[in-house]
Design a protein around this motif. Structure first.
Motif, mmCIF file in Angstrom:
data_model
loop_
_atom_site.group_PDB
_atom_site.id
_atom_site.type_symbol
_atom_site.label_atom_id
_atom_site.label_comp_id
_atom_site.label_asym_id
_atom_site.label_seq_id
_atom_site.Cartn_x
_atom_site.Cartn_y
_atom_site.Cartn_z
ATOM 1 N N ASP A 46 0.813 -1.220 0.000
ATOM 2 C CA ASP A 46 0.000 0.000 0.000
ATOM 3 C C ASP A 46 0.852 1.279 0.000
ATOM 4 O OD1 ASP A 46 -2.274 -1.660 0.191
ATOM 5 O OD2 ASP A 46 -2.058 -1.728 2.375
ATOM 6 N N ALA A 47 2.073 1.176 -0.443
ATOM 7 C CA ALA A 47 2.960 2.337 -0.441
ATOM 8 C C ALA A 47 2.719 3.187 -1.673
ATOM 9 C CB ALA A 47 4.417 1.870 -0.401
ATOM 10 N N PRO A 48 3.049 4.468 -1.623
ATOM 11 C CA PRO A 48 2.978 5.298 -2.826
ATOM 12 C C PRO A 48 4.077 4.855 -3.795
ATOM 13 C CG PRO A 48 4.132 6.456 -1.089
ATOM 14 C CD PRO A 48 3.604 5.201 -0.461
ATOM 15 N N PRO A 49 4.005 5.269 -5.046
ATOM 16 C CA PRO A 49 5.089 4.934 -5.981
ATOM 17 C C PRO A 49 6.435 5.415 -5.412
ATOM 18 C CG PRO A 49 3.237 5.872 -7.160
ATOM 19 C CD PRO A 49 2.942 6.050 -5.708
ATOM 20 N N PHE A 50 7.424 4.522 -5.383
ATOM 21 C CA PHE A 50 8.704 4.919 -4.811
ATOM 22 C C PHE A 50 9.852 4.235 -5.534
ATOM 23 C CE2 PHE A 50 7.860 1.014 -2.472
ATOM 24 C CZ PHE A 50 9.105 0.474 -2.165
ATOM 25 N N GLU A 51 11.015 4.800 -5.344
ATOM 26 C CA GLU A 51 12.251 4.232 -5.856
ATOM 27 C C GLU A 51 13.220 4.065 -4.693
ATOM 28 O OE1 GLU A 51 14.111 6.950 -8.559
ATOM 29 O OE2 GLU A 51 14.286 8.549 -7.060
ATOM 30 N N VAL A 52 14.198 3.207 -4.889
ATOM 31 C CA VAL A 52 15.248 3.027 -3.894
ATOM 32 C C VAL A 52 16.555 3.514 -4.498
ATOM 33 C CG1 VAL A 52 16.566 1.386 -2.508
ATOM 34 C CG2 VAL A 52 14.088 1.091 -2.778
ATOM 35 N N VAL A 53 17.178 4.476 -3.829
ATOM 36 C CA VAL A 53 18.491 4.978 -4.236
ATOM 37 C C VAL A 53 19.512 4.358 -3.286
ATOM 38 C CG1 VAL A 53 19.934 7.005 -4.589
ATOM 39 C CG2 VAL A 53 17.465 7.123 -5.058
#
Length: 389
Positions: free
Chosen positions: A55-62
């Motif tokens: 249920d997380a918002p769209p995200f990226e991992v740096v």
């Protein structure tokens, strides 16, 4: 009831051999910045927890390889979907986060330690709290230790620039009874698992290199963020298990040095704010009032302390510590010599006491013997004793 806690338990066989697929997005709401330095398997656990977000918002991992060790690089090589920033040298916490922020595209930066394992709904909880009506500039997580007890539910700052994690050592039930497991404004939250508004982060200049390579940079940042007029809050629904200090446990003297050095710099910069802090602060106190700092009021300590030349300051600090310990050792030697003299005198007095006690005992026996004979018998015995010679 939904379990918001991070997963625990043994690692299944073959667990360390499969690849980790992280979410990707063309338009991420959040960029989770993870610094990788020395840890291998804890980093794997951290990234797997991010891959399992619900249920997380769209995200990226740096993923920032911050002068990373071979073990950390091997763990990172198993990851698919991360934006990788490879720094050949350790840029410190603030410098590594700055490099990650440069590569990040999200409207929020979410700073996450490589020794933190977040719950499946962690990012969703941070996102929901960040969109609340009070528009917090930063949202911190509930940090739990390896034993499941509270490590931090927000932090408070003391008049001497010391910091205290709220609720540390309490069980979750005890923390709830103390009213610590509700979202509320705090002085600051650890950057081990922290959501930050990106636009405001950039506007205040991000982490200050003054505190490189580590410690107090997150405290300073959040006070500068709060000086813009928006609160820093803790969100206990966002849970992270955190192996506090795992990356630097092998260098305790270095940690002590950095804490002392950067704490002094922080106290100089925020002297006016700290002067208004009550002498006694408890977990229930309201957040301190932040006064805009004089950013020139905390000059570097003697010598060049711009990272990485903090090593020169460290050497000087170690030399001072050695001198202090030697001085204490000399004082201890003098005290030991005095103790030896006291022991000698005590032995003499004990021997004298023993002799006196024996003489007293013999005299008492003699008196009892005379009293048993009566006065006449005593005189007669004395007369015979004198005339029988």
């Amino acid at each position: 009831m939904t379990d918001h806690r991070p997963p625990t338990g043994p690692v299944p066989p073959g667990h360390d051999r499969h690849r980790i697929g992280l979410p990707t997005s063309d338009s991420p709401v959040a960029s989770v910045v993870v610094l990788a330095w020395r840890l291998g398997e804890p980093l794997v656990a951290c990234l797997e927890a991010l891959a399992a977000q619900r249920d997380a918002p769209p995200f990226e991992v740096v993923l920032v390889l911050n002068g990373a060790s071979g073990e950390a690089r091997a763990a990172a090589a198993r990851v698919d979907g991360a934006v990788v920033v490879d720094l050949p040298e350790n840029a410190g916490f603030g410098g590594g986060c700055a490099a990650g922020a440069t590569a990040a595209r999200g409207r929020a930066l979410v700073l996450l330690n490589d020794d933190a394992v977040v719950a499946p709904t962690w990012l969703a909880a941070l996102h929901a709290r960040a969109r609340a009506d009070d528009r917090p500039v930063a949202v911190g997580s509930l940090l739990l230790g390896a034993d499941g007890r509270v490590q931090e539910a927000g932090c408070r700052i003391l008049p001497d620039a010391g910091t205290v994690p709220r609720g540390r050592g309490l069980t979750e039930d005890e923390a709830r009874a103390a009213d610590l497991l509700r979202s509320r404004p705090v002085d600051y939250c650890s950057a081990a698992a922290l959501w930050v508004d990106r636009e405001t982060f950039d506007r205040v200049g991000g982490f200050d290199e003054l505190f490189a390579p580590a410690y107090y940079e997150d405290v300073d940042l959040q006070l500068r963020l709060r000086a813009t007029g928006r609160p820093v809050v803790v969100e206990p629904a966002a849970v992270a298990a955190h192996l506090s200090g795992a990356s630097t446990d092998s260098v305790p003297l270095y940690r002590e040095f950095l804490g002392h050095r950067n704490g002094t710099l922080f106290a100089r910069r925020w002297a006016d704010t700290l002067a208004a802090v009550p002498a006694e602060r408890t977990d229930g106190d309201d957040p301190l009032e932040v006064l805009p700092p004089d950013l020139g009021a905390a000059p570097a300590t003697d010598g060049d302390d711009a990272h990485p030349a903090v090593a020169a300051d460290y050497v000087r600090w170690l030399a001072a510590e050695v001198a202090r310990l030697r001085s204490e050792a000399v004082g201890a030697a003098v005290q030991l010599g005095e103790l030896d003299e006291i022991r000698t005198e005590l032995s003499r007095l004990q021997a004298e006491h023993h002799e006196t006690a024996q003489a007293s005992h013999a005299m008492l026996q003699h008196i009892e013997h005379l009293e048993a004979q009566g006065p006449l018998e005593a005189l007669r015995s004395r007369w015979h004793a004198q005339h029988d010679r």
